[in-house]
Motif scaffolding. Sequence first.
Motif, PDB file in Angstrom:
ATOM      1  N   ARG A 112       0.829  -1.217   0.000  1.00  0.00           N
ATOM      2  CA  ARG A 112       0.000   0.000   0.000  1.00  0.00           C
ATOM      3  C   ARG A 112       0.857   1.259   0.000  1.00  0.00           C
ATOM      4  O   ARG A 112       0.444   2.284  -0.535  1.00  0.00           O
ATOM      5  CB  ARG A 112      -0.936  -0.016   1.196  1.00  0.00           C
ATOM      6  CG  ARG A 112      -1.924  -1.171   1.178  1.00  0.00           C
ATOM      7  CD  ARG A 112      -3.169  -0.841   1.962  1.00  0.00           C
ATOM      8  NE  ARG A 112      -4.061  -1.992   2.105  1.00  0.00           N
ATOM      9  CZ  ARG A 112      -4.840  -2.466   1.150  1.00  0.00           C
ATOM     10  NH1 ARG A 112      -4.834  -1.899  -0.042  1.00  0.00           N
ATOM     11  NH2 ARG A 112      -5.627  -3.512   1.373  1.00  0.00           N
ATOM     12  N   ARG A 113       2.027   1.175   0.597  1.00  0.00           N
ATOM     13  CA  ARG A 113       2.932   2.324   0.556  1.00  0.00           C
ATOM     14  C   ARG A 113       3.438   2.569  -0.864  1.00  0.00           C
ATOM     15  O   ARG A 113       3.602   3.720  -1.282  1.00  0.00           O
ATOM     16  CB  ARG A 113       4.124   2.091   1.500  1.00  0.00           C
ATOM     17  CG  ARG A 113       5.184   3.176   1.399  1.00  0.00           C
ATOM     18  CD  ARG A 113       6.320   2.949   2.371  1.00  0.00           C
ATOM     19  NE  ARG A 113       7.372   3.947   2.155  1.00  0.00           N
ATOM     20  CZ  ARG A 113       8.434   4.093   2.945  1.00  0.00           C
ATOM     21  NH1 ARG A 113       8.594   3.319   3.994  1.00  0.00           N
ATOM     22  NH2 ARG A 113       9.345   5.013   2.666  1.00  0.00           N
ATOM     23  N   CYS A 187      -0.880  15.103  -3.453  1.00  0.00           N
ATOM     24  CA  CYS A 187       0.068  15.134  -2.331  1.00  0.00           C
ATOM     25  C   CYS A 187      -0.074  13.884  -1.473  1.00  0.00           C
ATOM     26  O   CYS A 187       0.915  13.270  -1.070  1.00  0.00           O
ATOM     27  CB  CYS A 187      -0.168  16.373  -1.464  1.00  0.00           C
ATOM     28  SG  CYS A 187       0.412  17.911  -2.184  1.00  0.00           S
ATOM     29  N   ARG A 188      -1.317  13.530  -1.182  1.00  0.00           N
ATOM     30  CA  ARG A 188      -1.545  12.368  -0.329  1.00  0.00           C
ATOM     31  C   ARG A 188      -1.032  11.090  -0.984  1.00  0.00           C
ATOM     32  O   ARG A 188      -0.538  10.182  -0.315  1.00  0.00           O
ATOM     33  CB  ARG A 188      -3.032  12.237  -0.016  1.00  0.00           C
ATOM     34  CG  ARG A 188      -3.319  11.264   1.100  1.00  0.00           C
ATOM     35  CD  ARG A 188      -4.773  11.248   1.465  1.00  0.00           C
ATOM     36  NE  ARG A 188      -5.017  10.417   2.629  1.00  0.00           N
ATOM     37  CZ  ARG A 188      -6.219  10.098   3.067  1.00  0.00           C
ATOM     38  NH1 ARG A 188      -7.291  10.540   2.440  1.00  0.00           N
ATOM     39  NH2 ARG A 188      -6.370   9.346   4.133  1.00  0.00           N
ATOM     40  N   ALA A 189      -1.138  11.013  -2.309  1.00  0.00           N
ATOM     41  CA  ALA A 189      -0.643   9.833  -3.019  1.00  0.00           C
ATOM     42  C   ALA A 189       0.878   9.798  -3.050  1.00  0.00           C
ATOM     43  O   ALA A 189       1.484   8.726  -2.964  1.00  0.00           O
ATOM     44  CB  ALA A 189      -1.201   9.813  -4.439  1.00  0.00           C
ATOM     45  N   GLU A 193       6.079   8.209  -1.207  1.00  0.00           N
ATOM     46  CA  GLU A 193       7.076   7.942  -2.240  1.00  0.00           C
ATOM     47  C   GLU A 193       6.786   6.615  -2.952  1.00  0.00           C
ATOM     48  O   GLU A 193       7.596   5.684  -2.949  1.00  0.00           O
ATOM     49  CB  GLU A 193       8.484   7.944  -1.648  1.00  0.00           C
ATOM     50  CG  GLU A 193       8.860   9.278  -1.026  1.00  0.00           C
ATOM     51  CD  GLU A 193      10.267   9.287  -0.451  1.00  0.00           C
ATOM     52  OE1 GLU A 193      10.887   8.202  -0.379  1.00  0.00           O
ATOM     53  OE2 GLU A 193      10.741  10.376  -0.077  1.00  0.00           O
ATOM     54  N   PRO A 194       5.624   6.510  -3.597  1.00  0.00           N
ATOM     55  CA  PRO A 194       5.221   5.251  -4.239  1.00  0.00           C
ATOM     56  C   PRO A 194       5.957   5.018  -5.556  1.00  0.00           C
ATOM     57  O   PRO A 194       6.646   5.904  -6.083  1.00  0.00           O
ATOM     58  CB  PRO A 194       3.730   5.462  -4.494  1.00  0.00           C
ATOM     59  CG  PRO A 194       3.620   6.938  -4.732  1.00  0.00           C
ATOM     60  CD  PRO A 194       4.619   7.568  -3.786  1.00  0.00           C
ATOM     61  N   ASP A 195       5.778   3.824  -6.088  1.00  0.00           N
ATOM     62  CA  ASP A 195       6.290   3.482  -7.414  1.00  0.00           C
ATOM     63  C   ASP A 195       5.184   3.582  -8.465  1.00  0.00           C
ATOM     64  O   ASP A 195       5.448   3.908  -9.617  1.00  0.00           O
ATOM     65  CB  ASP A 195       6.852   2.059  -7.417  1.00  0.00           C
ATOM     66  CG  ASP A 195       8.022   1.906  -6.472  1.00  0.00           C
ATOM     67  OD1 ASP A 195       9.102   2.426  -6.784  1.00  0.00           O
ATOM     68  OD2 ASP A 195       7.846   1.277  -5.410  1.00  0.00           O
ATOM     69  N   LEU A 196       3.945   3.252  -8.057  1.00  0.00           N
ATOM     70  CA  LEU A 196       2.816   3.236  -8.980  1.00  0.00           C
ATOM     71  C   LEU A 196       1.673   4.048  -8.393  1.00  0.00           C
ATOM     72  O   LEU A 196       1.327   3.886  -7.218  1.00  0.00           O
ATOM     73  CB  LEU A 196       2.344   1.799  -9.217  1.00  0.00           C
ATOM     74  CG  LEU A 196       1.083   1.607 -10.064  1.00  0.00           C
ATOM     75  CD1 LEU A 196       1.337   2.033 -11.515  1.00  0.00           C
ATOM     76  CD2 LEU A 196       0.615   0.147 -10.020  1.00  0.00           C
ATOM     77  N   LEU A 227       7.827   7.987 -11.608  1.00  0.00           N
ATOM     78  CA  LEU A 227       6.621   7.246 -11.269  1.00  0.00           C
ATOM     79  C   LEU A 227       6.077   6.461 -12.459  1.00  0.00           C
ATOM     80  O   LEU A 227       6.340   6.796 -13.612  1.00  0.00           O
ATOM     81  CB  LEU A 227       5.536   8.214 -10.780  1.00  0.00           C
ATOM     82  CG  LEU A 227       5.842   9.006  -9.514  1.00  0.00           C
ATOM     83  CD1 LEU A 227       4.848  10.149  -9.366  1.00  0.00           C
ATOM     84  CD2 LEU A 227       5.811   8.101  -8.297  1.00  0.00           C
ATOM     85  N   SER A 228       5.305   5.440 -12.156  1.00  0.00           N
ATOM     86  CA  SER A 228       4.507   4.739 -13.152  1.00  0.00           C
ATOM     87  C   SER A 228       3.045   5.036 -12.850  1.00  0.00           C
ATOM     88  O   SER A 228       2.658   5.147 -11.683  1.00  0.00           O
ATOM     89  CB  SER A 228       4.756   3.231 -13.095  1.00  0.00           C
ATOM     90  OG  SER A 228       6.123   2.946 -13.289  1.00  0.00           O
ATOM     91  N   TYR A 229       2.242   5.155 -13.911  1.00  0.00           N
ATOM     92  CA  TYR A 229       0.840   5.522 -13.729  1.00  0.00           C
ATOM     93  C   TYR A 229      -0.084   4.509 -14.399  1.00  0.00           C
ATOM     94  O   TYR A 229       0.211   3.987 -15.485  1.00  0.00           O
ATOM     95  CB  TYR A 229       0.536   6.879 -14.376  1.00  0.00           C
ATOM     96  CG  TYR A 229       1.110   8.100 -13.699  1.00  0.00           C
ATOM     97  CD1 TYR A 229       1.444   8.114 -12.354  1.00  0.00           C
ATOM     98  CD2 TYR A 229       1.313   9.277 -14.430  1.00  0.00           C
ATOM     99  CE1 TYR A 229       1.955   9.257 -11.747  1.00  0.00           C
ATOM    100  CE2 TYR A 229       1.818  10.427 -13.835  1.00  0.00           C
ATOM    101  CZ  TYR A 229       2.149  10.408 -12.498  1.00  0.00           C
ATOM    102  OH  TYR A 229       2.642  11.540 -11.908  1.00  0.00           O
ATOM    103  N   LEU A 230      -1.225   4.283 -13.754  1.00  0.00           N
ATOM    104  CA  LEU A 230      -2.368   3.632 -14.386  1.00  0.00           C
ATOM    105  C   LEU A 230      -3.490   4.655 -14.321  1.00  0.00           C
ATOM    106  O   LEU A 230      -3.923   5.035 -13.226  1.00  0.00           O
ATOM    107  CB  LEU A 230      -2.749   2.357 -13.633  1.00  0.00           C
ATOM    108  CG  LEU A 230      -3.860   1.497 -14.243  1.00  0.00           C
ATOM    109  CD1 LEU A 230      -3.426   0.955 -15.604  1.00  0.00           C
ATOM    110  CD2 LEU A 230      -4.224   0.346 -13.320  1.00  0.00           C
TER     111      LEU A 230
END
Length: 373
Positions: A112-113, A187-189, A193-196, A227-230
Amino acid sequence: MSSTTDNTTTDDDATDARPRELLQAANVKKHFPLNEGLIDRLLGDDRVVRAVDGVDLTVHAGETVGIVGESGSGKSTLGRTLSRLYEPTDGSVVFDGQHIETHSGRELRPIRRRIQYVFQDPMSALNPRKTVGQSVARPLEVHDIASGDEKWKRVADLFEEVGLGPSQLDAYPHELSGGQRQRVGLCRALVTEPDLVVFDEPVSALDVTLQAQILNLINRLQREFDLSYLLISHNLNVVRQVCDRIAVMYAGEIVERGATADIFENPQHPYTRSLLDAIPQIDGDGTRADRKGLDGEPPSATNPPSGCRFHPRCPEFIDGSCPGQKPSLQDVEGDAGHEAACHWLDRSEAERAAHTPPSTTEREVIRSESADD
């Protein structure tokens, strides 16, 4: 002195040169029980809503993959299932080499992080009783990333990064505009420091000017934070602006996928063509010219049509193969990585161009004969 260059590429070099597969989904399904009451269970009523029904999808590191389709196509359910907000009914979800489809509780915490979700309506995702600064800071506490002054410095730095001022840290969600709340959602996302990052209709509630600002911001943040995005959207113009590849969903299935340019310039599935034909255009005199939309309604997710699920609405209906045989994704000739699930791919372009679809009455006869077979 002369020198030579060795152009030999080893297998290891080739592997290293390929983009890393960050997320891999195989035959992912998400079914929701239609009836959960005691009487229904006693009577053996096990009907389900097939929201996502066998999807394969890959997201490479650093790329943006768009999921498009009408309301009810299953795109948001797919996004929530891949990010493990929903538990898959079947199939595998591999994130950075790790199977996460069966993870739960403590096992999911590190995932989840690294996978964050930005909801369509940021107002519903923010606690109205907390300042937006507190809401953004909360994940830092939950994941033991930072506390005290360091925590607030991270939040303040992110606010500045997305174009929000220090004074807005203490604002409540209702005190901000829609565009500001969407920036808070970003900001919350990003704070963990996520990858996706999975975006669910990130600009659908904003006007055109704000849409452009948020999309430009999303693009910039991807470059800066690697970052990677969906990105999930019904708006084809949105995915065209920000996506490297696009997957088109209909009735819980992917019916076409490929590079963005190929989807727009060489669409092969009749559903994709219908979506593109419905995009409003601006005439030479500056007036808006509305295009013809798709006739009919999406099919029941409880009892989807046989064969190709699009056949009851398809403007290019062929014959008994449409209701009688389910087409699989096949390569589109000349477009690397472009696939479509349509019986037209088995036939020539000349035959397709010359084809006159059967009338409504003729279609009913064809469907009936197909069902009898």
